[in-house]
Design a protein around this motif. Structure first.
Motif, PDB file in Angstrom:
ATOM      1  N   VAL A 409     -32.975 105.020 -10.344  1.00  0.00           N
ATOM      2  CA  VAL A 409     -32.430 105.503 -11.603  1.00  0.00           C
ATOM      3  C   VAL A 409     -32.243 104.329 -12.547  1.00  0.00           C
ATOM      4  CG1 VAL A 409     -30.036 105.365 -10.765  1.00  0.00           C
ATOM      5  CG2 VAL A 409     -30.594 106.845 -12.718  1.00  0.00           C
ATOM      6  N   SER A 411     -30.816 102.761 -16.431  1.00  0.00           N
ATOM      7  CA  SER A 411     -29.562 102.871 -17.180  1.00  0.00           C
ATOM      8  C   SER A 411     -29.623 103.937 -18.258  1.00  0.00           C
ATOM      9  CB  SER A 411     -29.187 101.525 -17.800  1.00  0.00           C
ATOM     10  OG  SER A 411     -30.142 101.110 -18.757  1.00  0.00           O
ATOM     11  N   GLY A 413     -30.877 106.824 -17.516  1.00  0.00           N
ATOM     12  CA  GLY A 413     -30.928 108.047 -16.721  1.00  0.00           C
ATOM     13  C   GLY A 413     -32.326 108.478 -16.354  1.00  0.00           C
ATOM     14  N   SER A 426     -33.694 114.532 -15.389  1.00  0.00           N
ATOM     15  CA  SER A 426     -33.184 113.214 -15.757  1.00  0.00           C
ATOM     16  C   SER A 426     -32.512 113.292 -17.119  1.00  0.00           C
ATOM     17  CB  SER A 426     -34.317 112.179 -15.805  1.00  0.00           C
ATOM     18  OG  SER A 426     -35.073 112.324 -17.001  1.00  0.00           O
ATOM     19  N   THR A 427     -31.869 112.214 -17.513  1.00  0.00           N
ATOM     20  CA  THR A 427     -31.304 112.100 -18.863  1.00  0.00           C
ATOM     21  C   THR A 427     -32.116 111.128 -19.710  1.00  0.00           C
ATOM     22  OG1 THR A 427     -29.796 110.297 -18.277  1.00  0.00           O
ATOM     23  CG2 THR A 427     -28.990 112.562 -17.958  1.00  0.00           C
ATOM     24  N   LEU A 432     -27.174 109.216 -24.754  1.00  0.00           N
ATOM     25  CA  LEU A 432     -26.003 109.106 -23.892  1.00  0.00           C
ATOM     26  C   LEU A 432     -24.880 108.369 -24.604  1.00  0.00           C
ATOM     27  CD1 LEU A 432     -27.772 108.046 -20.554  1.00  0.00           C
ATOM     28  CD2 LEU A 432     -27.110 110.354 -21.269  1.00  0.00           C
ATOM     29  N   ILE A 436     -26.002 105.038 -17.757  1.00  0.00           N
ATOM     30  CA  ILE A 436     -25.917 105.455 -16.358  1.00  0.00           C
ATOM     31  C   ILE A 436     -25.707 104.206 -15.502  1.00  0.00           C
ATOM     32  CG2 ILE A 436     -27.151 106.548 -14.453  1.00  0.00           C
ATOM     33  CD1 ILE A 436     -26.286 108.486 -16.677  1.00  0.00           C
ATOM     34  N   MET A 439     -26.238 106.763  -8.980  1.00  0.00           N
ATOM     35  CA  MET A 439     -26.616 108.123  -8.624  1.00  0.00           C
ATOM     36  C   MET A 439     -26.270 108.367  -7.163  1.00  0.00           C
ATOM     37  SD  MET A 439     -30.793 108.143  -8.132  1.00  0.00           S
ATOM     38  CE  MET A 439     -30.780 109.925  -7.928  1.00  0.00           C
ATOM     39  N   TRP A 449     -26.686 113.693  -8.426  1.00  0.00           N
ATOM     40  CA  TRP A 449     -25.816 113.453  -9.565  1.00  0.00           C
ATOM     41  C   TRP A 449     -26.120 112.077 -10.154  1.00  0.00           C
ATOM     42  CZ3 TRP A 449     -23.963 115.282  -4.864  1.00  0.00           C
ATOM     43  CH2 TRP A 449     -23.342 116.538  -4.865  1.00  0.00           C
ATOM     44  N   LEU A 450     -25.997 111.960 -11.463  1.00  0.00           N
ATOM     45  CA  LEU A 450     -25.993 110.668 -12.145  1.00  0.00           C
ATOM     46  C   LEU A 450     -24.604 110.465 -12.728  1.00  0.00           C
ATOM     47  CD1 LEU A 450     -29.363 110.797 -14.154  1.00  0.00           C
ATOM     48  CD2 LEU A 450     -28.983 110.282 -11.725  1.00  0.00           C
ATOM     49  N   ALA A 452     -22.296 108.019 -15.463  1.00  0.00           N
ATOM     50  CA  ALA A 452     -22.315 107.038 -16.544  1.00  0.00           C
ATOM     51  C   ALA A 452     -21.063 106.167 -16.483  1.00  0.00           C
ATOM     52  CB  ALA A 452     -22.408 107.746 -17.890  1.00  0.00           C
ATOM     53  N   SER A 468     -15.458 115.422 -14.320  1.00  0.00           N
ATOM     54  CA  SER A 468     -15.833 114.076 -14.747  1.00  0.00           C
ATOM     55  C   SER A 468     -14.675 113.447 -15.506  1.00  0.00           C
ATOM     56  CB  SER A 468     -17.071 114.119 -15.652  1.00  0.00           C
ATOM     57  OG  SER A 468     -16.723 114.565 -16.964  1.00  0.00           O
TER      58      SER A 468
END
Length: 596
Positions: A409, A411, A413, A426-427, A432, A436, A439, A449-450, A452, A468
């Motif tokens: 992963v 940064s 995402g 993915s992101t 963002l 990120i 993970m 899960w990711l 941040a 979160s």
């Protein structure tokens, strides 16, 4: 004129020596890089603009420099042409009043403000600069750092406000503090500051320091302290009468340090280059000669800084005299020059390791921030992103439950899958609020899960969202996560060791209220779910619940900081990975090798 400077590591200037223990320790990785500069024959701005720092906002470029008659205290220039290579002017359209700092605090001596370093952070623009304390002249050991803030930048003028009642830092015992420059670590999203000690009023060597900033970017991180990352080694590098005006930019998975060396009122003033594996070193000077020195009619180039434009292109700004007049006494001026920069990896560059994952206690993988994968023991190599151009550095990896593949992963995402690891989303294409930082997969490998740095959680596949900290104000950024054995909950850990638990993950304790010698950088959960370990960057281990202490690197002088940990499948041991790829094993964790 196009000049390509190839720089290769020759001397290690900082970082502790190795102390081998029961576990072999890899030596510090020595990076190499190539910097290509297309040097302009003439200036981008023909007036005086010493110690420039250029930034871009909403399509307009801004140059902040040491004060002049055009702009007192801190000068501000603007360029609305779309390119920073030319078109600079005062924002007033006249020959006066183009200042970014109209008023100065009472503790500063008037007209001693120099060397601004500006960045955009926490929804405001922040400017660090130096000034002599009231009652003193500059260059006498009494210069200190200060900070000012502003809202959006404007081509018609931006007034920064400094409401401080005292300096940010002075380092009087080292001859004062000057030349501040901020930067952001892309792996954590946290800001840092580098600067120089010794304003010229001390016989001590010049030193460059780094320290993490707080969550607003306007002060130092609570409990942090300055770390020396560089000094002027005139024995190995005679041209460095001093080292000053540091500027760091993250690139190619490392931190590239630009600095000026020599005497600024001479044609021998020049720009040097070093690379640092982390924001606090170790740093390596990469060439015996400057990467930028006098050329043509351009004399004594220095006071430079790296910057990027909105398209991600790299640039270098610097100031230089005209040949034959390298002082204000002869009517000279430090004119502003701006040139594009191309960075490229070469000669087998070694990127810092970012993670380690265990495979059945018979092997493990170590991942680098360029996505290069090193496999040891029974861990099989399934592929890597080492040869790809990445939009953002790799910040974590995790194996699939059966060890038949792994995810990487970045940064931003972005997700990269290898072996039997499934791509589930993915992101990478999202905007963002924070980068990120890690993970974790679900127990069946059909989701992940990711997390941040603000504790925001992104769930994909059969991974469920349990909560979160994305909407909370955190005392410290989140640096990692671990999943409960059932996959119906997870823990988040912050840099101060604060623990946030969601779903069926139960709270077993934290270091959130303790004074730590080094920040927390990761965690691992006991396979039974009854406890967890936290690891600090000095290798210190903190155990909670049923997690057992098997040893730590906290008392060892490390070549490089610890960046990650992984528990063995039985929970009877753990592995620690340093940023140079060094591996430390404890309990039933076995050592199979490490990156050289």
């Amino acid at each position: 004129m196009s000049v390509v400077a190839t720089v290769s590591a020759v001397t290690l200037l900082c970082g502790a020596g190795a102390l081998p223990g029961s576990t072999p320790v890899a030596g510090a990785a020595v990076p190499h890089s190539t910097v290509a500069l297309n040097l302009p024959a003439g200036p981008a701005y023909n007036g005086d603009a010493g110690d420039p720092d250029v930034v871009e906002s909403a399509g307009t470029f801004y140059a902040f420099t040491t004060g002049t008659a055009l702009g007192n205290h801190i000068q501000e220039l603007v360029d609305t042409t779309g390119s920073p290579a030319s078109g600079w002017r005062s924002y007033t359209g006249t020959t006066y009043g183009s200042t970014a700092l109209p008023s100065t605090p009472a503790w500063e001596a008037v007209n001693t403000q120099t060397s601004p370093g500006v960045f955009d952070y926490d929804n405001q623009w922040i400017m660090f600069y130096d000034a002599a304390q009231a009652g003193h002249t500059t260059g006498t050991g009494n210069d200190c750092l200060s900070v000012a803030t502003a809202g959006p930048l404007s081509p018609t003028g931006t007034a920064f406000t400094d409401s401080s009642t005292g300096p940010l830092i002075c380092q009087a015992n080292l001859g004062g503090a000057i030349d501040p420059s901020p930067f952001i670590d892309p792996a954590t999203g946290m800001p840092w500051l580098v600067w120089k000690s010794n304003d010229g009023g001390s016989s001590q060597p010049a030193r460059i320091w780094s320290e993490e900033l707080n969550s607003t970017g306007t002060g130092f991180y609570p409990g942090s302290s300055p770390t020396e990352i560089f000094y002027n080694n005139t024995v190995a590098f005679p041209w460095e009468a001093t080292v000053e005006d540091p500027s760091i930019i993250p690139v190619n998975g490392q931190f590239d340090l630009l600095f000026s060396g020599g005497i600024y009122t001479s044609a021998n003033y020049a720009e040097g280059y070093a690379v640092c594996s982390t924001p606090i070193g170790p740093c390596t000077q990469t060439d015996a000669s400057p990467i930028l020195s006098s050329y043509g009619s351009v004399a004594g180039p220095g006071g430079g800084s790296w910057f990027q434009d909105a398209s991600g292109n790299y640039w270098l700004d610097y100031a230089a005299w005209t040949a034959g007049c390298t002082d204000y006494s002869c009517g000279g001026a430090r004119r502003l020059f701006v040139t594009p920069v191309a960075f490229s990896a070469s000669n087998g560059i070694s990127f810092p390791a970012v993670g380690v994952a265990d495979e059945g206690n018979q092997g493990y993988w170590v991942s680098a921030s360029d996505g290069g994968i090193f496999s040891y023991g029974s861990a099989k190599f399934y592929g890597s992103t080492g040869a790809m151009h990445l939009n953002a550095p790799i910040v974590g990896m995790t194996p699939t439950p059966d060890g038949g593949g792994y995810w990487l992963v970045a940064s931003d995402g972005g997700i990269f899958t290898f072996g039997d690891a499934k791509f589930l989303g993915s992101t990478g294409a999202m905007h963002l609020n924070a980068p990120i930082v890690g993970m974790a997969p679900t127990p069946d490998g059909d989701g992940y899960w990711l997390v941040a740095s603000d504790g925001g959680i992104f769930s994909f596949g059969d991974a469920r969202f349990y909560g979160s900290t994305g909407s909370l104000h955190l005392n410290a950024p989140v640096v990692g996560m671990a999943v409960s054995p059932s996959g119906a909950g997870y823990w988040l850990v912050a840099r101060d060791g604060g623990i946030f638990n969601f779903g069926d993950a139960t709270f077993k304790g934290s270091t959130g209220g303790l004074h730590l010698n080094a920040p927390i950088v990761g965690m691992a959960a006991n396979p039974g779910g009854g406890g967890y370990w936290l690891v600090a960057s000095d290798g210190g281990i903190f155990t909670f619940g049923s997690a057992t202490f098997y040893g730590s690197a906290g008392a060892l002088p490390l070549n490089a900081p610890i960046v990650s940990m992984s528990a063995t499948p039985s929970g009877g041991g753990y592995l620690l990975a340093a940023s140079d790829g060094g591996i430390f094993t404890y309990g039933n964790a076995k050592f199979f090798g490490s990156p050289a």
